[in-house]
Design an enzyme around this catalytic site. Structure first.
Site, short mmCIF file in Angstrom:
data_model
loop_
_atom_site.label_atom_id
_atom_site.label_comp_id
_atom_site.label_asym_id
_atom_site.label_seq_id
_atom_site.Cartn_x
_atom_site.Cartn_y
_atom_site.Cartn_z
N ARG A 138 32.53 20.92 61.88
CA ARG A 138 31.58 20.67 60.80
C ARG A 138 31.81 21.71 59.70
O ARG A 138 32.42 22.76 59.94
CB ARG A 138 30.14 20.74 61.30
N HIS A 158 45.06 7.26 73.13
CA HIS A 158 45.07 6.19 74.13
C HIS A 158 43.79 5.38 74.05
O HIS A 158 42.71 5.90 73.75
CB HIS A 158 45.22 6.77 75.53
#
Length: 219
Positions: free
Chosen positions: A192, A125
């Site tokens: 990561r 959104h």
């Protein structure tokens, strides 16, 4: 007590039978409505939301757990639903309660395994119009690709525009966005790289710690 025991046994027997005959396979009414549903593939009962299944293509011998949502488009019968909005390869496993929601394109390669409660979506959104409710601000579509042989752990989230390479491990609870190279281990929010595969060394962490390569192939 005897009546209760008998009733309990009957209820569980009926539920076991319902699950067995209620799963979605090739040759069932719902299964035949899919864009493709390969031999040996099964979507467990009870199903989650299965929306615009003509735009969903699933390969062979893939197992989809209970309460899994597979959807394409913005609503049932959406005329803008892409013909191959959601493509899942051969021998995949989609864990219970997971959600794959495609507005343009989500593709999983062969042998991709998802743990339970994994969420994958190719749109989000917007928020930049302060006068419009967030739920009515549709963000741009950004295809998602997950490479063959990848494992995505319990509760992970794969965000729009993500490309995950081949034979990648995504740790449980991670939030992944962007590009993840082949043969990597990633984790965290945002995710990561925790280890990368180096053919000359093994699985190397950013700090230089090395784990050896193990050969898990049948002898």
């Amino acid at each position: 007590m005897i009546a209760r025991r008998l009733l309990n046994r009957a209820v569980h027997a009926a539920w076991t039978w319902t699950q067995r005959v209620g799963d979605v396979r090739p040759g069932t009414n719902l299964g035949d409505r899919f864009g493709a549903l390969g031999d040996g593939t099964s979507i467990a009962f009870p199903v989650g939301t299965l929306m615009n299944v003509g735009s969903i293509h699933v390969g062979r011998e893939t197992l989809v757990g209970r309460h899994v949502t597979l959807s394409v488009g913005y609503g049932a019968g959406d005329p803008g639903a892409r013909p191959r909005g959601l493509v899942i390869g051969d021998r995949c496993v989609i864990g219970a309660r997971s959600t794959l929601t495609a507005h343009e394109s989500i593709e999983l390669g062969d042998d991709v395994w998802l743990g339970q409660d994994v969420f994958v979506c190719d749109a989000s959104h917007g928020y930049q119009d302060p006068a419009t409710p967030i739920g009515r601000q549709m963000g741009p579509h950004a295809p998602v690709r997950i490479g063959a042989g990848t494992w995505i752990g319990h509760g992970a989230i794969v965000l729009p525009g993500t490309t995950i390479g081949r034979h990648v491990v995504v740790a449980a609870g991670s939030v992944v966005r962007g590009t993840v190279e082949d043969h990597a281990v990633v984790g965290g929010s945002p995710a990561r790289v925790l280890r990368r595969f180096d053919a000359g060394l093994g699985w190397v962490s950013p700090s230089g710690d090395v784990r050896p390569v193990l050969d898990a192939s049948p002898s």
